[in-house]
Each structure stands twice: as structure tokens, then as C-alpha cells.
Design a protein around this motif. Structure first.
Motif, PDB file in Angstrom:
ATOM      1  N   PRO A  24       0.828  -1.213   0.000  1.00 35.93           N
ATOM      2  CA  PRO A  24       0.000   0.000   0.000  1.00 35.93           C
ATOM      3  C   PRO A  24       0.859   1.257   0.000  1.00 35.93           C
ATOM      4  N   GLY A  25       0.194   2.403  -0.147  1.00 36.94           N
ATOM      5  CA  GLY A  25       0.904   3.679  -0.116  1.00 36.94           C
ATOM      6  C   GLY A  25       1.485   4.055  -1.462  1.00 36.94           C
ATOM      7  N   LEU A  26       2.487   4.924  -1.437  1.00 30.98           N
ATOM      8  CA  LEU A  26       3.138   5.435  -2.636  1.00 30.98           C
ATOM      9  C   LEU A  26       4.408   4.639  -2.938  1.00 30.98           C
ATOM     10  N   THR A  27       4.454   4.042  -4.120  1.00 29.99           N
ATOM     11  CA  THR A  27       5.662   3.365  -4.597  1.00 29.99           C
ATOM     12  C   THR A  27       6.230   4.178  -5.748  1.00 29.99           C
ATOM     13  N   VAL A  28       7.486   4.606  -5.628  1.00 28.86           N
ATOM     14  CA  VAL A  28       8.115   5.391  -6.695  1.00 28.86           C
ATOM     15  C   VAL A  28       9.036   4.492  -7.502  1.00 28.86           C
ATOM     16  N   VAL A  29       9.169   4.819  -8.788  1.00 30.04           N
ATOM     17  CA  VAL A  29      10.027   4.065  -9.705  1.00 30.04           C
ATOM     18  C   VAL A  29      10.986   5.051 -10.346  1.00 30.04           C
ATOM     19  N   SER A  30      12.279   4.785 -10.230  1.00 27.31           N
ATOM     20  CA  SER A  30      13.272   5.683 -10.811  1.00 27.31           C
ATOM     21  C   SER A  30      14.318   4.877 -11.557  1.00 27.31           C
ATOM     22  N   GLY A  31      15.212   5.591 -12.249  1.00 24.53           N
ATOM     23  CA  GLY A  31      16.274   4.954 -13.013  1.00 24.53           C
ATOM     24  C   GLY A  31      16.821   5.909 -14.041  1.00 24.53           C
ATOM     25  N   GLU A  32      17.953   5.525 -14.633  1.00 23.85           N
ATOM     26  CA  GLU A  32      18.556   6.355 -15.676  1.00 23.85           C
ATOM     27  C   GLU A  32      17.604   6.499 -16.861  1.00 23.85           C
ATOM     28  N   THR A  33      17.755   7.568 -17.595  1.00 23.02           N
ATOM     29  CA  THR A  33      16.979   7.759 -18.814  1.00 23.02           C
ATOM     30  C   THR A  33      17.245   6.605 -19.779  1.00 23.02           C
TER      31      THR A  33
END
Length: 556
Positions: free
Chosen positions: A22-31
Motif C-alpha cells: 500500500p501507499g506510494l511506490t516510486v520508480v526511478s532509473g537512468e533515462t
């Protein structure tokens, strides 16, 4: 809520399985690492069109699967039950895309069409930031969102039920009145009933009539045949059965005098002679009684002809014509005695129309008030999200016609102006994906997830912003995550720091092939990723300290 996502041989992802909470899951990574592949996978599971380019090079197919927890999603659970695709409190969507471009889908292990997958996904999933697969762009969904914001559930139900009751009473009035030509209807039904009562027969009587027809039509042959059988049994020919039995009886009598054990067989021959004699007498009487009766045969022929004509006219088996007669009699009775019922139904319809006017008026007032409040709330949030001067207008358009409408007397359209001086335009026509995502975020935060969607996905919601606005976007996403599951693809550390969980997407190459890896970051991994997002190639001690402070502040 989305609980897990599995992808195999999809684009540059060889295989990955991710669990979500639950809640906010963020997804990041290089372009270029493939951050949006998660969104693409969910869009395909939601019924988006697929092509062979989505299959990893060298593979024959890509496989995608997602599992959802349906707790708190009654509309999705009801839809699954209606489609007979339900399987407890969870739901699994699965899709296979082949290298030649074809694809197949399943819901809870059962084959499903893309239309079914799309219909179900609209009840459990929202994807913001792309024009496709956004329930918020649907005018029907916008109205549902406004009603949820205004807490109009009981008012909407009262308007809907009253309108349907009004329509049902109207249909009963039309049925009883026979439309525009009641007298002609009565005359026609009376004629039909007279014909059916005259010719239609109960099953037993029909069987007797058909037996009569066979006997009368074959009277000559029956008499001739009976006399012929009499001749075979007791004729003058030496081969007649009666004469043969007589000779056999005489011979067996002589033998029985020599051996008493033959006496029982002799008794059988006695019985046979008696039975043959009775058969001869019976056939003789039958042949005398069978008579040619052309007049009765003609009557039976006429009756059967009328029965077959009625059967063709009503497209019913002959044996069901009596049931048809009962139906016509009931309908005729209704029309002939419909006066009192029509008066009563007319009064009932007038009362329902009055009740609808009151209920629809109350609903309209509530909608107008909520539209003003929602527009003000969203406009304030748009300013906080870097769209200063932007505004939202909840436009309510009156429905033409006087008949009660189950949805009320108006339709809803969300109009948006992203910049000062620009006229409001329909939300579905906003061109910028980043603007659309932020406007959607503002609406969702203002309504606090009142549209009963289990999972919201924001793809590149922070495009074109930075600094303090980016931090506000992250805070709003985190606030939204307190009431509904949120998945956000981001390239900004201010947004990433606000996540309850953090996924890192990275691309690796061995020179011959490229692989994308997805991993869940722990506290240390999150600090390192925020440092990369803050500092770029060179990460200094100050950058790491800044990242730690940003993360501690957001999580605190």
C-alpha cells in the motif's frame, strides 16, 4: 490494490517479478533504462493494443501477469461475478503476446477478450500521464467522481430508481392500452381466440383425432386386410391355419393314446384352436364394422388443416396451440378490463414524475454546489503543482427532454485552463501529458480517491517541473497514497523521497545483449539512488548528506 506484477521476455526485461504494498511506490532509473515498462505492462494487461515489437528479441513470446486484491472494490467484484470470472477476494490478469503479433488474455485463469480485460481494469486501475486508459477522461467517470465528492450516493440512487419506475409504469400503460389502436387490438385478439378455441385441441383429443383420420383414410384397406387375415386363419384352403391345427390335433391325439406325456402339448393345441377361433370372430366383426365414411373423413381433414395453418401462423407445435389460446384470452381480458388499471397507473406515473422532479432538483443543487467547491479546490492545488493561474471548471450541461433520466437532469464535463488567459477546454483535449498528469493528480488529491479505484499510476507526473513544486508534487502523491495505492514513475529526487517504497530500474549490457533489472531498494539503496538523482555522475559527500536529509525529512 496491485499486489504483484510479473513480466517475462518483455522488451528489454528478461524476467522480473515485483511485489507491491500500500501507499506510494516510486520508480526511478537512468533515462532509457525502461522505467515506463512497468506502466506499459499494466496498460497491456488493461487491454491496450499489442505489437510484436514488445517481445524481447530472440524470444517467441512475452508473458505478463498482475494480481490484485479486491478488498474495498465492490464494483470490480460484482463485475467478475456477473461475468462468471470471480475467484475469491483476489484477481489475476494475464496476457501472452507472440512474436508474430497475436495475443491472448486470461482473467483468473479463464480466457478473456481484450474488451473484458479493459472493462475490468477500468474498475481497479487508473493510469495518468497518457491519453489512453484514463477513466478520468470519461465524462461518465467525471460525473461519478463529482457525485462521490458531493456524497450523492443516496440522491443518485433515488433519482435512478424513480426514473426507472416511471419508465416501467409507462411500459405497462402502453401494454394495457394496446398502443395507439386499442379497439383494433381487441378485435384482432377476439378473432384469434375464436379460431383457437374452435380448432385447438388438448393433447388427448388431438391424439384421438389423428387416430380417427388414419382409420377413416384407410377404411377400405383395413376391411380388405382383415378379411384376408380371416381367410389365412380359417379359409377353405388346405393351408389355412385352422385346418392345419385341426389335422395336427387329430394326429397328436392318436399319439397321446400311445404316450400320455404328450397330453400337455395336446392341451396347448386345444388352446391355440380356441385363440385362432376368437381371432377369426374378432376380425370378422371388425371387417363388418369398418365402413367408408367420406363425410366424416372430410370433417377430420378440415380440422387438421386448420390446426396446421394455425401452427404455421403462430410458429408453434400443434400441441401448444391450447397454451397460445390461454395467452390470447388473458391478453384480451386485460385490454377489455384495462380502464380501471389505466386510471390507477396514470395516477402512479404522475406521482413518480413529481417525485422525480423533487429528487432530480435536490441532486442538481448538490451537484452545482459540489462543482463550485471542487473547481476551487483543484485550482488551488494546480497552483501548488506549478500551474499558477490554472483553473478547473466543472461544467454541468442540462439534458434535453422532459422525460425522467436515470442519470439526472445534467451531464458533467471537466474543463481545464492550464495557464492564465486561456479559455477552459475539456480535460480529454489537454495536449501535454505532463500537464494532464498534474491536473489529474490535483483532481485525485482534491477528491481523496472518492472514485473507488484500487491503484493509481502516474507516469512522468513531474515532467517540466523542479525545486519546490517538485517537492509539493511528491507530498501530494504521498498524501494520496494514504487513501489509495499509488505508483509513480519519476526522475526527480524530491518526488522519489516521498515514496513509501522505491523501485530502481537499471539497464545492463554484456556486449551481446541488454537486460533491464528491477529491484526494491532498502534504506541505503534509496539514499544512494537519491544521491545519483541529485548529483548526476559525480556524487560527493555533500550530495549524499543532502540525499539523506531529504529522505529523512520526507519519511519523517
Amino acid at each position: 490494490m496491485l499486489t504483484s506484477l510479473y513480466v517475462r521476455q518483455f522488451a528489454v526485461v528478461e524476467e522480473a517479478e515485483i511485489a507491491f504494498g500500500p501507499g506510494l511506490t516510486v520508480v526511478s532509473g537512468e533515462t532509457g533504462a525502461g522505467k515506463s515498462l512497468l506502466v506499459d505492462a499494466l496498460m497491456l494487461l488493461a487491454g491496450a493494443r499489442a505489437d510484436s515489437g514488445m517481445v524481447r528479441s530472440g524470444s517467441d513470446r512475452a508473458e505478463l501477469a498482475a494480481e490484485f486484491d479486491l478488498t474495498g472494490l465492490p464494483l470490480a467484484a460484482d463485475w467478475l461475478r456477473q461475468e462468471e470470472l470471480d475467484d475469491g477476494e483476489t484477481c489475476q490478469l494475464r496476457r501472452v503476446i507472440r512474436a508474430e503479433g497475436s495475443s491472448r488474455g486470461w482473467i483468473n485463469g479463464r480466457p478473456a477478450s481484450l474488451a473484458q480485460m479493459s472493462a475490468l481494469a477500468s474498475l481497479i486501475l487508473e493510469i495518468h500521464g497518457q491519453h489512453e486508459h484514463q477513466a478520468l477522461l470519461s465524462r461518465q467517470h467525471q460525473m461519478a467522481l463529482l457525485d462521490a465528492y458531493a456524497e450523492n450516493e443516496e440522491r443518485v440512487a433515488r433519482v435512478r430508481d424513480t426514473a426507472r419506475a416511471w419508465r416501467d409504469v409507462g411500459a405497462r400503460i402502453r401494454t394495457l392500452s394496446g398502443g395507439d389502436d386499442r379497439e383494433r387490438q381487441i378485435e384482432l385478439l377476439a378473432h384469434e381466440l375464436e379460431e383457437l378455441d374452435r380448432w385447438a385441441l388438448a393433447p388427448a383429443a388431438l391424439d384421438d383425432l389423428e387416430a380417427q383420420h388414419r382409420r377413416l383414410a384407410n377404411a377400405g384397406r383395413l376391411a380388405e386386410g382383415a378379411n384376408g387375415v380371416v381367410e389365412l386363419l380359417d379359409g377353405e384352403s388346405e393351408f389355412a391355419i385352422g385346418r392345419a391345427l385341426l389335422r395336427a390335433h387329430a394326429e397328436l391325439s392318436r399319439l397321446a393314446e400311445l404316450d400320455a406325456t404328450l397330453a400337455p402339448i395336446l392341451e396347448l393345441l386345444d388352446s391355440a384352436q380356441i385363440q385362432v377361433g376368437e381371432a377369426v370372430d374378432g376380425l370378422g366383426r371388425y371387417a363388418q364394422d369398418v365402413e367408408l365414411d367420406p363425410e366424416r373423413l372430410a370433417e377430420v381433414d378440415i380440422h387438421l388443416t386448420h390446426l396446421h395453418d394455425l401452427s404455421r401462423r403462430y410458429r408453434l407445435p400443434i400441441r401448444e396451440l391450447t397454451t397460445k389460446a390461454d395467452e390470447v384470452r388473458e391478453r384480451l381480458t386485460e385490454l377489455e378490463g384495462a380502464g380501471d388499471a389505466l386510471d390507477r397507473l396514470g395516477r402512479e406515473r404522475d406521482k413518480l414524475l413529481s417525485d422525480y422532479a423533487a429528487a432530480a432538483g435536490e441532486l442538481s443543487t448538490s451537484r452545482l454546489d459540489a462543482a463550485t467547491r471542487l473547481g476551487t479546490a483543484v485550482a488551488g492545488l494546480m497552483g501548488e503543482l506549478g500551474m499558477t493561474g490554472g483553473r478547473l471548471v466543472v461544467h454541468l450541461e442540462a439534458v434535453e427532454g422532459d422525460d425522467p433520466d436515470p442519470q439526472g437532469r445534467e451531464r458533467c464535463e471537466l474543463l481545464v485552463s492550464a495557464n492564465p488567459g486561456q479559455p477552459p477546454r475539456p480535460l480529454r483535449k489537454v495536449a501535454s501529458g505532463g500537464e494532464l498528469a498534474r491536473i489529474s493528480l490535483a483532481i485525485e488529491v482534491a477528491t481523496l480517491g472518492n472514485d473507488q479505484i484500487g491503484c493509481m499510476i502516474f507516469d512522468e507526473v513531474d515532467t517540466g517541473i523542479g525545486g519546490a513544486v517538485a517537492e509539493v508534487v511528491g507530498q501530494k502523491l504521498r498524501a494520496l497514497g494514504e487513501s489509495v495505492q499509488v505508483l509513480c514513475v519519476t526522475h526527480l529526487p524530491q518526488v522519489a523521497a516521498q515514496g513509501h517504497a522505491h523501485l530502481l530500474v537499471s539497464k545492463q549490457s554484456d556486449g551481446d545483449s541488454t537486460h533491464t533489472q528491477i529491484e526494491v531498494l532498502n534504506a541505503g539503496g534509496r539514499r544512494d539512488e537519491l544521491s545519483r538523482m541529485l548529483g548526476g555522475v559525480e556524487i560527493t559527500r555533500e550530495t549524499r548528506a543532502h540525499a539523506k536529509k531529504m529522505l529523512d525529512s520526507a519519511q519523517g
